[in-house]
Write a protein that holds these residues in place. Structure first.
Motif, PDB file in Angstrom:
ATOM      1  N   HIS A 137      -0.287   6.077   4.333  1.00  0.00           N
ATOM      2  CA  HIS A 137      -0.630   6.538   3.108  1.00  0.00           C
ATOM      3  C   HIS A 137      -1.852   5.819   2.515  1.00  0.00           C
ATOM      4  O   HIS A 137      -2.487   6.395   1.505  1.00  0.00           O
ATOM      5  N   LEU A 138      -2.284   4.685   3.009  1.00  0.00           N
ATOM      6  CA  LEU A 138      -3.686   4.077   2.622  1.00  0.00           C
ATOM      7  C   LEU A 138      -4.783   4.699   3.256  1.00  0.00           C
ATOM      8  O   LEU A 138      -4.740   4.734   4.415  1.00  0.00           O
ATOM      9  N   HIS A 139      -5.635   5.502   2.410  1.00  0.00           N
ATOM     10  CA  HIS A 139      -6.754   6.400   3.153  1.00  0.00           C
ATOM     11  C   HIS A 139      -7.957   5.336   3.343  1.00  0.00           C
ATOM     12  O   HIS A 139      -8.871   5.699   4.080  1.00  0.00           O
ATOM     13  N   GLU A 140      -8.033   4.552   2.579  1.00  0.00           N
ATOM     14  CA  GLU A 140      -9.383   3.747   2.523  1.00  0.00           C
ATOM     15  C   GLU A 140      -8.867   2.259   3.179  1.00  0.00           C
ATOM     16  O   GLU A 140      -7.950   1.489   2.842  1.00  0.00           O
ATOM     17  N   GLU A 141     -10.226   1.962   4.013  1.00  0.00           N
ATOM     18  CA  GLU A 141      -9.806   0.573   4.801  1.00  0.00           C
ATOM     19  C   GLU A 141      -9.880  -0.527   3.883  1.00  0.00           C
ATOM     20  O   GLU A 141      -8.966  -1.480   4.119  1.00  0.00           O
ATOM     21  N   LYS A 142     -10.723  -0.525   2.693  1.00  0.00           N
ATOM     22  CA  LYS A 142     -10.571  -1.547   1.715  1.00  0.00           C
ATOM     23  C   LYS A 142      -8.837  -1.869   1.202  1.00  0.00           C
ATOM     24  O   LYS A 142      -8.566  -2.892   1.233  1.00  0.00           O
ATOM     25  N   ASP A 143      -8.299  -0.747   1.021  1.00  0.00           N
ATOM     26  CA  ASP A 143      -7.070  -0.711   0.826  1.00  0.00           C
ATOM     27  C   ASP A 143      -5.829  -1.342   1.639  1.00  0.00           C
ATOM     28  O   ASP A 143      -5.024  -1.984   1.511  1.00  0.00           O
ATOM     29  N   ARG A 144      -6.003  -0.915   2.958  1.00  0.00           N
ATOM     30  CA  ARG A 144      -5.265  -1.323   4.356  1.00  0.00           C
ATOM     31  C   ARG A 144      -5.470  -2.789   4.271  1.00  0.00           C
ATOM     32  O   ARG A 144      -4.555  -3.552   4.610  1.00  0.00           O
ATOM     33  N   ARG A 145      -6.868  -3.297   4.331  1.00  0.00           N
ATOM     34  CA  ARG A 145      -7.029  -4.627   4.359  1.00  0.00           C
ATOM     35  C   ARG A 145      -6.427  -5.453   3.350  1.00  0.00           C
ATOM     36  O   ARG A 145      -5.857  -6.645   3.449  1.00  0.00           O
ATOM     37  N   ARG A 146      -6.507  -5.052   2.097  1.00  0.00           N
ATOM     38  CA  ARG A 146      -6.103  -5.791   0.800  1.00  0.00           C
ATOM     39  C   ARG A 146      -4.537  -5.749   1.077  1.00  0.00           C
ATOM     40  O   ARG A 146      -3.850  -6.874   0.845  1.00  0.00           O
ATOM     41  N   ALA A 147      -3.715  -4.688   1.439  1.00  0.00           N
ATOM     42  CA  ALA A 147      -2.331  -4.669   1.484  1.00  0.00           C
ATOM     43  C   ALA A 147      -1.832  -5.686   2.576  1.00  0.00           C
ATOM     44  O   ALA A 147      -0.889  -6.496   2.511  1.00  0.00           O
ATOM     45  N   LEU A 148      -2.590  -5.585   3.700  1.00  0.00           N
ATOM     46  CA  LEU A 148      -2.188  -6.749   5.006  1.00  0.00           C
ATOM     47  C   LEU A 148      -2.399  -7.911   4.308  1.00  0.00           C
ATOM     48  O   LEU A 148      -1.574  -8.932   4.691  1.00  0.00           O
ATOM     49  N   ALA A 149      -3.441  -8.432   3.699  1.00  0.00           N
ATOM     50  CA  ALA A 149      -3.581  -9.762   3.080  1.00  0.00           C
ATOM     51  C   ALA A 149      -2.427 -10.010   2.176  1.00  0.00           C
ATOM     52  O   ALA A 149      -1.862 -11.281   2.204  1.00  0.00           O
ATOM     53  N   GLU A 150      -1.975  -9.049   1.256  1.00  0.00           N
ATOM     54  CA  GLU A 150      -0.878  -9.297   0.424  1.00  0.00           C
ATOM     55  C   GLU A 150       0.436  -9.756   1.285  1.00  0.00           C
ATOM     56  O   GLU A 150       1.130 -10.558   0.843  1.00  0.00           O
ATOM     57  N   PHE A 151       0.701  -8.496   2.201  1.00  0.00           N
ATOM     58  CA  PHE A 151       1.805  -8.923   3.186  1.00  0.00           C
ATOM     59  C   PHE A 151       1.613 -10.269   3.650  1.00  0.00           C
ATOM     60  O   PHE A 151       2.789 -10.951   3.720  1.00  0.00           O
ATOM     61  N   TYR A 152       0.715 -10.794   4.285  1.00  0.00           N
ATOM     62  CA  TYR A 152       0.216 -12.158   5.061  1.00  0.00           C
ATOM     63  C   TYR A 152       0.778 -13.195   4.025  1.00  0.00           C
ATOM     64  O   TYR A 152       1.361 -14.100   4.311  1.00  0.00           O
ATOM     65  N   ALA A 153       0.264 -13.098   2.754  1.00  0.00           N
ATOM     66  CA  ALA A 153       0.356 -14.014   1.830  1.00  0.00           C
ATOM     67  C   ALA A 153       2.058 -14.315   1.305  1.00  0.00           C
ATOM     68  O   ALA A 153       2.278 -15.342   0.697  1.00  0.00           O
ATOM     69  N   ALA A 154       2.726 -13.106   1.554  1.00  0.00           N
ATOM     70  CA  ALA A 154       3.910 -13.080   0.853  1.00  0.00           C
ATOM     71  C   ALA A 154       4.862 -13.684   1.864  1.00  0.00           C
ATOM     72  O   ALA A 154       6.300 -13.754   1.857  1.00  0.00           O
ATOM     73  N   LEU A 155       4.554 -14.183   3.454  1.00  0.00           N
ATOM     74  CA  LEU A 155       5.328 -14.414   4.307  1.00  0.00           C
ATOM     75  C   LEU A 155       5.218 -15.927   4.412  1.00  0.00           C
ATOM     76  O   LEU A 155       4.159 -16.357   4.044  1.00  0.00           O
ATOM     77  N   LYS A 156       6.327 -16.621   4.683  1.00  0.00           N
ATOM     78  CA  LYS A 156       6.302 -18.078   4.965  1.00  0.00           C
ATOM     79  C   LYS A 156       5.346 -18.267   6.307  1.00  0.00           C
ATOM     80  O   LYS A 156       4.901 -17.416   6.885  1.00  0.00           O
TER      81      LYS A 156
END
Length: 275
Positions: A147-166
């Motif tokens: 659903h994320l059409h823009e690369e900056k959004d994909r990278r931002r979302a993955l960075a948020e996932f990474y930060a939310a993990l132990k």
């Protein structure tokens, strides 16, 4: 439904609106208005929970248990299928989604299974603003990341996932096999994901930056989703770029190389280095 002068009045049903040129709609925020109530109410017809549970088996449960993961954040809860399966298996699950309509349906589905979901309405790009704490695992399933059409959004979302993990957390993310679709083979076996009888989920239009899918139901209704066609190696590259150290990809739940023509890929990305 709303109240007017003490009487209940049903608000008109929203419909999907793509404007004059549906193929020009390529924004990451669009999914919110795509999941109108009529579509959400039919989503479980598309999935067929019993058939999907049988086809997936214990794949996700076994991946999580093999790594001794207990707390799970489901960032693409949808109507709740995976959240509910994991709750039944004994995991501590938090369920998030950017669609309020989907979350409401998931909550009701959980109640029907005598379960209570912990739900959070959250945009992935600012996930840690609304979801607090660290998790053993995050799952992003149902082809949702596209659903994320823009690369900056994909990278931002993955960075948020990474930060939310132990520190030793894992991300499980799936996607359609867009390499196959972009290559002109759009035939899906519907063996694992969209198992509903007499329901179709097929590409309506595809180019390098848009995969527009049409969802047709037995009553004649049709709905659409505009998504970004993620190539497998591109997705794996994004996962590496954000910091994941080990990435294992499965085609239709088979280990890499065992399934030559999968409909879906599942990527298991780990923060820990290989021992």
């Amino acid at each position: 439904m709303k109240e007017e002068n003490g009487a209940s009045v049903f608000a008109p049903e929203k419909t999907q609106d793509y404007g004059e040129d549906p193929k020009a709609v390529r924004q990451s925020d669009k999914y919110v208005s795509e999941y109108v109530r009529g579509f959400v109410n039919k989503w479980d017809e598309l999935i067929d929970w019993d058939a999907r549970a049988k086809s997936e088996g214990r794949f996700f449960i076994d991946v999580l248990k093999a790594r001794d993961k207990k707390s799970v954040l489901d960032v693409a809860t949808g109507t709740g299928f995976h959240s509910i399966q994991l709750l039944k298996a004994g995991f501590d699950v938090t369920s998030a989604d950017g669609s309020a309509e989907m979350l409401a349906m998931a909550f009701d589905n959980a109640k029907d299974n005598d379960l209570m979901l912990k739900t959070v309405h959250a945009d992935w790009r600012w996930l840690n603003k609304d979801v607090h704490g660290k998790f053993d695992a995050i799952i992003c399933l149902g082809n949702s990341f596209t659903h994320l059409h823009e690369e900056k959004d994909r990278r931002r979302a993955l960075a948020e996932f990474y930060a939310a993990l132990k520190h030793d957390g894992i991300l499980i993310l799936d996607q359609r096999n867009y390499d196959k679709i972009l290559g002109g083979n759009d035939a899906s076996k519907h063996k694992y994901y969209y198992c509903g009888d007499q329901v179709s989920a097929e590409p309506d239009y595809v180019d390098d930056t848009l995969a527009r899918f049409k969802y047709s139901f037995p009553d004649g209704s049709e709905y659409f989703l505009n998504m970004f066609p993620l190539r497998k190696d591109y997705t794996r590259g994004l996962l590496r770029d954000v910091g994941f150290q080990q990435i294992h990809s499965y085609g239709d739940f088979q280990a890499e190389g065992e399934e030559s023509d999968p409909d879906f890929f599942v990527h298991v990305a780990e923060k820990s280095y290989a021992e």
